[in-house]
Scaffold this motif. Structure first.
Motif, PDB file in Angstrom:
ATOM      1  N   GLY B 415      -8.744   8.120   1.811  1.00  0.00           N
ATOM      2  CA  GLY B 415      -7.541   8.485   1.074  1.00  0.00           C
ATOM      3  C   GLY B 415      -7.361   9.974   0.882  1.00  0.00           C
ATOM      4  N   SER B 434      -4.175   9.232  -1.838  1.00  0.00           N
ATOM      5  CA  SER B 434      -3.971   7.799  -1.980  1.00  0.00           C
ATOM      6  C   SER B 434      -5.261   7.150  -2.444  1.00  0.00           C
ATOM      7  CB  SER B 434      -3.548   7.207  -0.631  1.00  0.00           C
ATOM      8  OG  SER B 434      -3.543   5.803  -0.680  1.00  0.00           O
ATOM      9  N   LYS B 436      -5.743   4.140  -1.477  1.00  0.00           N
ATOM     10  CA  LYS B 436      -6.051   3.277  -0.331  1.00  0.00           C
ATOM     11  C   LYS B 436      -6.235   4.177   0.888  1.00  0.00           C
ATOM     12  CE  LYS B 436      -3.437  -0.708  -1.945  1.00  0.00           C
ATOM     13  NZ  LYS B 436      -2.395  -1.653  -1.525  1.00  0.00           N
ATOM     14  N   SER B 455       0.618   6.535   3.810  1.00  0.00           N
ATOM     15  CA  SER B 455      -0.459   5.919   3.037  1.00  0.00           C
ATOM     16  C   SER B 455      -0.439   4.408   3.110  1.00  0.00           C
ATOM     17  CB  SER B 455      -0.361   6.358   1.575  1.00  0.00           C
ATOM     18  OG  SER B 455       0.592   5.555   0.917  1.00  0.00           O
ATOM     19  N   GLU B 457      -0.413   2.624   0.660  1.00  0.00           N
ATOM     20  CA  GLU B 457       0.342   2.100  -0.471  1.00  0.00           C
ATOM     21  C   GLU B 457       1.827   2.000  -0.150  1.00  0.00           C
ATOM     22  OE1 GLU B 457      -1.161   5.166  -2.681  1.00  0.00           O
ATOM     23  OE2 GLU B 457      -2.743   4.018  -3.655  1.00  0.00           O
ATOM     24  N   GLY B 458       2.172   2.286   1.115  1.00  0.00           N
ATOM     25  CA  GLY B 458       3.558   2.097   1.526  1.00  0.00           C
ATOM     26  C   GLY B 458       4.446   3.296   1.306  1.00  0.00           C
ATOM     27  N   ASP B 459       3.872   4.491   1.101  1.00  0.00           N
ATOM     28  CA  ASP B 459       4.752   5.633   0.973  1.00  0.00           C
ATOM     29  C   ASP B 459       4.421   6.748   1.956  1.00  0.00           C
ATOM     30  OD1 ASP B 459       3.317   5.700  -2.248  1.00  0.00           O
ATOM     31  OD2 ASP B 459       2.478   6.679  -0.473  1.00  0.00           O
ATOM     32  N   LYS B 477       9.258   6.167  -0.811  1.00  0.00           N
ATOM     33  CA  LYS B 477       8.753   4.790  -0.770  1.00  0.00           C
ATOM     34  C   LYS B 477       9.365   4.103   0.437  1.00  0.00           C
ATOM     35  CE  LYS B 477       7.289   1.765  -3.812  1.00  0.00           C
ATOM     36  NZ  LYS B 477       5.935   2.085  -3.425  1.00  0.00           N
ATOM     37  N   GLU B 482       4.672  -2.527  -1.006  1.00  0.00           N
ATOM     38  CA  GLU B 482       3.470  -1.707  -0.870  1.00  0.00           C
ATOM     39  C   GLU B 482       2.653  -2.037   0.371  1.00  0.00           C
ATOM     40  OE1 GLU B 482       2.753  -0.363  -5.431  1.00  0.00           O
ATOM     41  OE2 GLU B 482       1.065  -1.136  -4.272  1.00  0.00           O
ATOM     42  N   SER B 483       3.273  -2.609   1.388  1.00  0.00           N
ATOM     43  CA  SER B 483       2.516  -2.783   2.640  1.00  0.00           C
ATOM     44  C   SER B 483       2.452  -1.421   3.325  1.00  0.00           C
ATOM     45  CB  SER B 483       3.165  -3.829   3.541  1.00  0.00           C
ATOM     46  OG  SER B 483       4.548  -3.653   3.605  1.00  0.00           O
ATOM     47  N   PRO B 484       1.353  -1.162   4.061  1.00  0.00           N
ATOM     48  CA  PRO B 484       1.082   0.212   4.506  1.00  0.00           C
ATOM     49  C   PRO B 484       2.099   0.767   5.500  1.00  0.00           C
ATOM     50  CG  PRO B 484      -0.807  -1.235   4.907  1.00  0.00           C
ATOM     51  CD  PRO B 484       0.302  -2.091   4.444  1.00  0.00           C
ATOM     52  N   ASP B 502       5.999   0.848   9.615  1.00  0.00           N
ATOM     53  CA  ASP B 502       5.151   0.200   8.614  1.00  0.00           C
ATOM     54  C   ASP B 502       4.696  -1.193   9.046  1.00  0.00           C
ATOM     55  OD1 ASP B 502       7.317  -1.606   8.099  1.00  0.00           O
ATOM     56  OD2 ASP B 502       8.192  -0.114   6.777  1.00  0.00           O
TER      57      ASP B 502
END
Lengths: 100, 536
Positions: B415, B434, B436, B455, B457-459, B477, B482-484, B502
């Motif tokens: 991260g 992140s 994650k 990331s 975290e989906g952003d 976002k 929040e899928s990567p 994504d």
């Protein structure tokens, strides 16, 4: 050599990035830039200087250009044209204003 | 006429008062025996003939006209001689530079004497001037916010649950292509996938219908467009193969493939890249890296075959000891390569990200033979020249700065993003972006101090080191659940565009605000200062 001394004085002035001397045909006499940059500066700026001179004389045939300054976001370019030679100086006026 | 009838009736009635009334009908002024001025009178009818054309009647005349007859004649023509000629654009030849010309020393000195005072005066004025402080010219339309321009996806791929694993912009900046596959752990050897491309400049762009779709028999894990050919794209597969497609040929897009030979990677390909050939800089080779530790260079020959021209292998024992590394737990000697980035200043210098979490500085010109028993048709060499301090987990992405020869970024599963200088092993800065994994990191092609990271975290995080070195300037976002976000790429031709793919199989093209696309006056110098913070 007096010419070298004068060029050195200008070159070492605060903020000067580089200088260039070209003859009336746009061929480089002296330059502190690398080859490619010298070429670019010489070609483009002699064209600009010639055009600027044409503008001044067309607006008033009794007038003639004495000095040209071009300010960009990053630099200021100063051109002193003459009958046989043209002196081009590029200065970074912000070089001492680093407050970050 | 009404008055005459009336007088007639009244006379028959025979009364004197009526006779008075009757004479009152005649139009005359008041006088003796005549009625006063306020009497009713009826006057004769006046009529005005109508001027309307319809009432007047149309005056008609008959005329006729006829075009003169056209003279025709038959004749035939046939070209007797013809010549075939072909036209081919050539790659631009570097302009040869003119040498310094001769000059007349005394006249030059005289000229310089004349202008020196004026120039020095102007230089001084500039240095002290505040005339332009805060003066900014806006040449482009100012964009205040980051907005999503397009949301692209290929429904059949999304229905299979495929992720967008790789993204690339083509050489003209008008086409964005994405590779579908799976990046999570699992056996994806039988998974079929797709490579899709959308032409954003075309009218009638349909977000769910790519302008080109290629079906691929194995999951595609990485993608790279050719640097000069707008329709050629290379992809690395889960099976270890490298394929090159030509998207302008929909019926048979496959141009070249490595096939499954002894030379092919034995692990999924992590990244592909195009490199100019050493002698012919307008022709390109494909570079592929994989977790089997090999870095391979391929050239297209003959009937669609990619042939190995050079190869490198990363072997644990041959890594430079500039950093102490943990011994690999399974005792394997190969070091898996997971990411690659080439320097913009030295075309033979590249940075490799590894599974062990340490970046490696490598050179294509390395000569030492690699101590590996992997079979290969060309001798494999050991490319690593310097080992940098590791991350806390495998690296997923590296990116070399386009503005500074020594700076590069790396990001991985811990991260964190590390900013390294090639001159020292420990990173200059380490930022935790992140909790994650971080899957991608890229320097901006126009702003020396800006980079973007994707990331788990989906952003998509946009960092401007000029504004803050601790937290992102903008956080976009991309996914709602929040899928990567697995990959992102800046568009070098249209510098306000950033594409990111994504895990939901969607590619979003973001339009960046103007602050991310215009260089400030001293940014390159600020980057130099940052790079100069090398610990002694």
């Amino acid at each position: 050599n007096e010419a070298e001394e004068i060029l050195n004085r200008i070159k070492n002035h605060k903020g000067v990035v580089g200088i260039l001397v070209v003859n009336s045909e746009g061929l480089i006499i002296k330059s502190t830039f690398d080859e490619q940059q010298s070429d670019l500066h010489a070609t483009l700026l002699t064209q600009l200087s010639d055009k600027a001179r044409d503008v001044v004389r067309e607006l008033d045939p009794q007038n003639d250009i004495s000095f040209l300054r071009l300010r960009s976001k990053k630099h200021e370019i100063m051109i002193a044209p003459d009958k046989e030679y043209t002196l081009i100086v590029v200065q970074d006026p912000y070089a001492h204003k680093d407050s970050s | 006429t009404a008055t005459r009838a009336q007088s007639g009736l009244l006379e028959r009635a025979g009364s004197a008062g009526v006779a008075v009334l009757a004479t009152g009908g005649v139009a005359s002024g008041p006088g003796p025996g005549r009625p006063g001025p306020l009497q009713d009178e009826t006057l004769g009818v006046a009529s005005v003939p109508s001027q309307w054309r319809a009432v007047q009647g149309i005056r008609e005349e008959t005329k006729s006209c006829q075009t003169a007859s056209i003279a025709t004649a038959n004749a035939s023509a046939q070209a007797r001689n013809h010549v075939d000629a072909q036209v081919q654009t050539e790659a631009p030849v570097p302009v040869s530079v003119q040498p310094l010309s001769r000059y007349d020393v005394p006249r030059l000195a005289a000229f310089l004497r004349r202008v020196e005072a004026m120039v020095i005066r102007e230089l001084n004025k500039n240095w002290q001037s505040h005339a332009f402080d805060g003066f900014e010219v806006n040449w482009t339309e100012q964009q205040q916010m980051v907005s999503c321009l397009y949301t692209l996806g290929y429904p059949p791929a999304q229905a299979q649950g495929l992720h967008v694993t790789g993204i690339s912009w083509n050489s003209t900046g008008s086409v964005v292509a994405c590779a579908y596959g799976r990046l999570d752990h699992g056996d994806w050897s039988t998974l079929k996938s797709f490579v899709c491309a959308w032409n954003l400049d075309r009218r009638g762009l349909s977000p769910r219908q790519p302008s080109a779709v290629v079906e691929v028999p194995s999951a595609v894990l990485c993608l790279a467009f050719h640097p000069t050919q707008p329709s050629h794209v290379a992809g690395g597969l889960y099976s270890g193969e490298v394929l090159v497609w030509d998207l302008s040929r929909p019926e048979d897009p496959l141009l070249w493939r490595t096939g499954l030979t002894d030379d092919t990677h034995t692990d999924p390909v992590s990244q592909v890249a195009w490199l100019p050939e050493p002698e012919h800089s307008h022709r390109f080779q494909v570079l592929s890296i994989a977790t089997d530790g090999k870095v391979l260079l391929w050239r297209g020959v003959g009937a669609g075959q990619l042939q190995l021209t050079e190869g490198f292998a990363l072997v644990m024992q041959q890594l430079p000891r500039s950093t102490k590394l943990k011994k690999h737990p399974r005792g394997e000697t190969e070091v898996g390569a997971t990411a690659v980035a080439f320097s913009s200043f030295d075309p033979r210098l590249f940075i490799l990200g590894t599974e062990g979490g340490f970046p490696l500085k490598c050179s294509l010109a390395a000569g030492e033979a690699a101590l590996t028993r992997m079979p290969s048709s060309v001798p494999l060499r050991a490319p690593a020249q310097f080992t940098f301090s590791p991350h806390g987990g495998p690296i997923y992405a590296v990116s070399c700065s386009p503005f500074h020869r020594n700076l590069f970024l790396s990001a991985g599963t811990d991260g964190h993003v590390h900013l390294y200088s090639m001159l020292q092993a420990p990173p200059l800065t380490s930022l935790q972006l992140s909790l994650k994994y971080l899957f991608a990191v890229r320097w901006s092609p126009v702003r020396p101090l800006v980079f973007a990271a994707a990331s788990g975290e989906g952003d998509v995080q946009l960092f401007d080191l000029q504004k803050s070195s601790q937290k992102p300037t903008v956080l976009i976002k991309q996914t709602q659940d929040e899928s990567p976000v697995y990959c992102l790429e800046f568009n070098s031709q249209q510098t306000q565009l950033l594409a990111a793919g994504d895990a939901q199989g969607t590619v979003k093209v973001w339009q960046l605000s103007t602050e991310f696309t215009e260089q400030g006056p001293r940014e390159a110098e600020d980057l130099d200062l940052l790079a100069a913070e090398v610990a002694t």
